[in-house]
Scaffold this motif. Structure first.
Motif, PDB file in Angstrom:
ATOM      1  N   VAL A 176      24.402 -34.135 -29.203  1.00  9.81           N
ATOM      2  CA  VAL A 176      25.381 -33.346 -29.943  1.00  9.81           C
ATOM      3  C   VAL A 176      25.238 -31.853 -29.699  1.00  9.81           C
ATOM      4  CG1 VAL A 176      26.186 -32.713 -32.262  1.00  9.81           C
ATOM      5  CG2 VAL A 176      25.656 -35.103 -31.723  1.00  9.81           C
ATOM      6  N   LEU A 177      24.017 -31.357 -29.669  1.00  7.65           N
ATOM      7  CA  LEU A 177      23.773 -29.914 -29.617  1.00  7.65           C
ATOM      8  C   LEU A 177      24.533 -29.190 -28.510  1.00  7.65           C
ATOM      9  CD1 LEU A 177      22.321 -27.500 -30.817  1.00  7.65           C
ATOM     10  CD2 LEU A 177      20.343 -28.045 -29.376  1.00  7.65           C
ATOM     11  N   PRO A 178      24.669 -29.734 -27.298  1.00  4.41           N
ATOM     12  CA  PRO A 178      25.399 -29.000 -26.261  1.00  4.41           C
ATOM     13  C   PRO A 178      26.851 -28.688 -26.622  1.00  4.41           C
ATOM     14  CG  PRO A 178      24.105 -30.761 -25.272  1.00  4.41           C
ATOM     15  CD  PRO A 178      24.047 -30.966 -26.748  1.00  4.41           C
ATOM     16  N   TYR A 179      27.425 -29.390 -27.579  1.00  2.42           N
ATOM     17  CA  TYR A 179      28.816 -29.166 -27.958  1.00  2.42           C
ATOM     18  C   TYR A 179      28.962 -28.241 -29.171  1.00  2.42           C
ATOM     19  CZ  TYR A 179      29.745 -33.134 -24.887  1.00  2.42           C
ATOM     20  OH  TYR A 179      29.819 -33.978 -23.791  1.00  2.42           O
ATOM     21  N   VAL A 180      27.833 -27.835 -29.768  1.00  2.00           N
ATOM     22  CA  VAL A 180      27.886 -26.977 -30.952  1.00  2.00           C
ATOM     23  C   VAL A 180      28.164 -25.539 -30.519  1.00  2.00           C
ATOM     24  CG1 VAL A 180      26.567 -26.067 -32.901  1.00  2.00           C
ATOM     25  CG2 VAL A 180      26.334 -28.471 -32.244  1.00  2.00           C
ATOM     26  N   PRO A 181      29.198 -24.889 -31.070  1.00  2.00           N
ATOM     27  CA  PRO A 181      29.527 -23.525 -30.656  1.00  2.00           C
ATOM     28  C   PRO A 181      28.409 -22.529 -30.970  1.00  2.00           C
ATOM     29  CG  PRO A 181      31.332 -24.518 -31.887  1.00  2.00           C
ATOM     30  CD  PRO A 181      30.155 -25.424 -32.045  1.00  2.00           C
ATOM     31  N   ASP A 182      28.267 -21.544 -30.115  1.00  2.00           N
ATOM     32  CA  ASP A 182      27.306 -20.453 -30.328  1.00  2.00           C
ATOM     33  C   ASP A 182      28.006 -19.376 -31.153  1.00  2.00           C
ATOM     34  OD1 ASP A 182      25.275 -18.642 -30.254  1.00  2.00           O
ATOM     35  OD2 ASP A 182      25.517 -18.111 -28.135  1.00  2.00           O
ATOM     36  N   ASP A 183      27.908 -19.502 -32.456  1.00  2.00           N
ATOM     37  CA  ASP A 183      28.640 -18.630 -33.378  1.00  2.00           C
ATOM     38  C   ASP A 183      27.793 -18.508 -34.641  1.00  2.00           C
ATOM     39  OD1 ASP A 183      30.430 -17.649 -35.392  1.00  2.00           O
ATOM     40  OD2 ASP A 183      32.150 -18.390 -34.262  1.00  2.00           O
ATOM     41  N   VAL A 184      27.581 -17.284 -35.111  1.00  2.00           N
ATOM     42  CA  VAL A 184      26.732 -17.086 -36.286  1.00  2.00           C
ATOM     43  C   VAL A 184      27.332 -17.736 -37.528  1.00  2.00           C
ATOM     44  CG1 VAL A 184      25.713 -14.960 -35.415  1.00  2.00           C
ATOM     45  CG2 VAL A 184      27.815 -14.851 -36.773  1.00  2.00           C
ATOM     46  N   ARG A 185      28.620 -18.062 -37.488  1.00  2.00           N
ATOM     47  CA  ARG A 185      29.273 -18.712 -38.631  1.00  2.00           C
ATOM     48  C   ARG A 185      29.044 -20.220 -38.636  1.00  2.00           C
ATOM     49  NH1 ARG A 185      35.213 -16.590 -37.454  1.00  2.00           N
ATOM     50  NH2 ARG A 185      34.488 -17.281 -35.376  1.00  2.00           N
ATOM     51  N   VAL A 186      28.380 -20.738 -37.607  1.00  2.00           N
ATOM     52  CA  VAL A 186      28.188 -22.178 -37.447  1.00  2.00           C
ATOM     53  C   VAL A 186      26.715 -22.519 -37.640  1.00  2.00           C
ATOM     54  CG1 VAL A 186      28.415 -24.143 -35.888  1.00  2.00           C
ATOM     55  CG2 VAL A 186      30.126 -22.307 -35.848  1.00  2.00           C
ATOM     56  N   SER A 187      26.428 -23.509 -38.480  1.00  2.00           N
ATOM     57  CA  SER A 187      25.073 -23.969 -38.734  1.00  2.00           C
ATOM     58  C   SER A 187      24.982 -25.447 -38.376  1.00  2.00           C
ATOM     59  CB  SER A 187      24.718 -23.759 -40.216  1.00  2.00           C
ATOM     60  OG  SER A 187      23.493 -24.383 -40.553  1.00  2.00           O
ATOM     61  N   PHE A 188      23.965 -25.808 -37.587  1.00  2.00           N
ATOM     62  CA  PHE A 188      23.800 -27.191 -37.121  1.00  2.00           C
ATOM     63  C   PHE A 188      22.469 -27.747 -37.583  1.00  2.00           C
ATOM     64  CE2 PHE A 188      22.062 -30.005 -33.716  1.00  2.00           C
ATOM     65  CZ  PHE A 188      22.917 -31.084 -33.919  1.00  2.00           C
ATOM     66  N   ARG A 189      22.503 -28.967 -38.115  1.00  2.00           N
ATOM     67  CA  ARG A 189      21.289 -29.669 -38.520  1.00  2.00           C
ATOM     68  C   ARG A 189      21.404 -31.134 -38.124  1.00  2.00           C
ATOM     69  NH1 ARG A 189      20.355 -25.120 -39.290  1.00  2.00           N
ATOM     70  NH2 ARG A 189      19.351 -24.079 -41.061  1.00  2.00           N
ATOM     71  N   GLN A 190      20.237 -31.805 -38.045  1.00  2.00           N
ATOM     72  CA  GLN A 190      20.167 -33.234 -37.795  1.00  2.00           C
ATOM     73  C   GLN A 190      19.475 -33.918 -38.967  1.00  2.00           C
ATOM     74  OE1 GLN A 190      17.948 -33.074 -34.079  1.00  2.00           O
ATOM     75  NE2 GLN A 190      19.781 -33.661 -32.935  1.00  2.00           N
ATOM     76  N   GLY A 191      19.626 -35.238 -39.042  1.00  2.00           N
ATOM     77  CA  GLY A 191      18.957 -35.984 -40.092  1.00  2.00           C
ATOM     78  C   GLY A 191      18.956 -37.469 -39.786  1.00  2.00           C
ATOM     79  N   ARG A 192      18.360 -38.235 -40.667  1.00  2.00           N
ATOM     80  CA  ARG A 192      18.334 -39.679 -40.484  1.00  2.00           C
ATOM     81  C   ARG A 192      19.754 -40.240 -40.498  1.00  2.00           C
ATOM     82  NH1 ARG A 192      14.476 -42.378 -44.782  1.00  2.00           N
ATOM     83  NH2 ARG A 192      15.211 -40.668 -46.114  1.00  2.00           N
ATOM     84  N   ALA A 193      19.993 -41.229 -39.662  1.00  2.00           N
ATOM     85  CA  ALA A 193      21.319 -41.852 -39.620  1.00  2.00           C
ATOM     86  C   ALA A 193      21.582 -42.614 -40.914  1.00  2.00           C
ATOM     87  CB  ALA A 193      21.407 -42.800 -38.426  1.00  2.00           C
ATOM     88  N   GLY A 194      22.764 -42.415 -41.464  1.00  2.00           N
ATOM     89  CA  GLY A 194      23.136 -43.111 -42.685  1.00  2.00           C
ATOM     90  C   GLY A 194      24.635 -43.206 -42.879  1.00  2.00           C
ATOM     91  N   GLY A 195      25.380 -42.755 -41.861  1.00  2.00           N
ATOM     92  CA  GLY A 195      26.827 -42.761 -41.966  1.00  2.00           C
ATOM     93  C   GLY A 195      27.365 -41.386 -42.312  1.00  2.00           C
ATOM     94  N   PRO A 196      28.675 -41.201 -42.156  1.00  2.00           N
ATOM     95  CA  PRO A 196      29.258 -39.872 -42.360  1.00  2.00           C
ATOM     96  C   PRO A 196      29.137 -39.365 -43.787  1.00  2.00           C
ATOM     97  CG  PRO A 196      30.976 -41.538 -42.057  1.00  2.00           C
ATOM     98  CD  PRO A 196      29.680 -42.187 -41.710  1.00  2.00           C
ATOM     99  N   GLY A 197      29.192 -40.265 -44.779  1.00  6.21           N
ATOM    100  CA  GLY A 197      29.065 -39.818 -46.155  1.00  6.21           C
ATOM    101  C   GLY A 197      27.701 -39.223 -46.434  1.00  6.21           C
ATOM    102  N   VAL A 198      26.657 -39.851 -45.913  1.00 12.51           N
ATOM    103  CA  VAL A 198      25.297 -39.335 -46.079  1.00 12.51           C
ATOM    104  C   VAL A 198      25.163 -37.988 -45.375  1.00 12.51           C
ATOM    105  CG1 VAL A 198      22.877 -39.725 -45.500  1.00 12.51           C
ATOM    106  CG2 VAL A 198      24.266 -41.596 -46.402  1.00 12.51           C
ATOM    107  N   ALA A 199      25.700 -37.888 -44.159  1.00 10.71           N
ATOM    108  CA  ALA A 199      25.599 -36.630 -43.416  1.00 10.71           C
ATOM    109  C   ALA A 199      26.296 -35.497 -44.161  1.00 10.71           C
ATOM    110  CB  ALA A 199      26.191 -36.806 -42.022  1.00 10.71           C
TER     111      ALA A 199
END
Length: 249
Positions: free
Chosen positions: A50-73
């Motif tokens: 996923v990370l290569p597609y995340v924009p380089d923008d200070v307004r954008v924050s990216f995190r990862q976590g355990r898989a649990g479906g979109p609601g959990v994310a």
């Protein structure tokens, strides 16, 4: 100081390639004076896809976590949410120009309105769009109206949960998205409507991408036993909230 609307996106590896288009649609938004957006991208699971597609923008924050479906994310991303409003944007969808400003206008105009939705258009693989039949008139959505329509029309809501913009504290009070393998966004929408009035904008606010890898297109999504269980618990939650009498006012 700027007031902030937080945009929350759940993403998994197959949908990551659509993030740049979602980002462009965010950058095209023109907010009222004194407002800004921040984009929280939460990967459902770990890995390097996923990370290569995340924009380089200070307004954008990216995190990862355990898989649990979109609601959990989405729900875990709320730990980073700031400002009075949370806007949903799925990774494979796009906002239309003016969508965020219209959401803010509806919510700022009436403090008793807890959430806002808008018309959605299917974005087909050939780039064309198609509307949904039966969109309501622009204006307020009264408490209980979504559940009534959903029950009477084969578990199809008349407003699309992927277009949701909601008051952050109300979203937190209801516990975020439901702990379901699918329909978690519909469950949240019905719960919101059980306790608060909403708003529907008749102008298209979302391009809802139809593609072969989307979760709602997989066979598991239509498994009869699971679907029956999902619909039952979604309806039971909404009815229980309505019967308790607590409301956002």
């Amino acid at each position: 100081m700027s007031r902030r609307v937080t945009v929350v996106t759940a993403v998994h590896a197959p949908s990551a390639r659509f993030l740049p288009e979602a980002y462009r649609s965010l950058c095209e938004q023109r907010l009222p004076d004194g407002w800004e957006w921040r984009w929280l991208i939460q990967q459902d699971g770990a890995g390097d896809e996923v990370l290569p597609y995340v924009p380089d923008d200070v307004r954008v924050s990216f995190r990862q976590g355990r898989a649990g479906g979109p609601g959990v994310a989405r729900t875990i991303a709320l730990a980073r949410a700031e400002g009075p409003y949370v806007k949903i944007l799925d990774a494979d969808d796009q906002l239309t120009p003016g969508a965020l400003a219209r959401d803010l206008a509806a919510l700022e105009a009436d403090p008793a309105v807890g959430w806002a939705t808008s018309r959605a258009l299917d974005l087909l693989p050939d780039g064309t769009t198609a509307g949904f039949p039966g969109d309501p008139q622009e204006g307020p959505v009264e408490r209980g109206a979504v559940l009534d329509f959903w029950t009477a029309n084969g578990f199809r809501a008349q407003v699309h949960p992927a277009t949701l913009c909601v008051r952050r504290e109300l979203l937190l009070a209801l516990g975020g998205w439901m702990a379901l393998p699918a329909s978690e966004d519909t469950g949240l929408l019905l719960a919101l409507n059980a306790v608060s009035r909403g708003w529907f904008s008749a102008r298209a606010g979302l391009l809802y991408r139809k593609w072969e890898g989307q979760v709602t297109g997989q066979s598991a999504h239509t498994d009869p036993a699971e679907r029956e269980a999902r619909m039952a618990v979604v309806a039971a939650r909404a009815r229980a909230l309505g019967e308790f009498g607590w409301r956002y006012d």
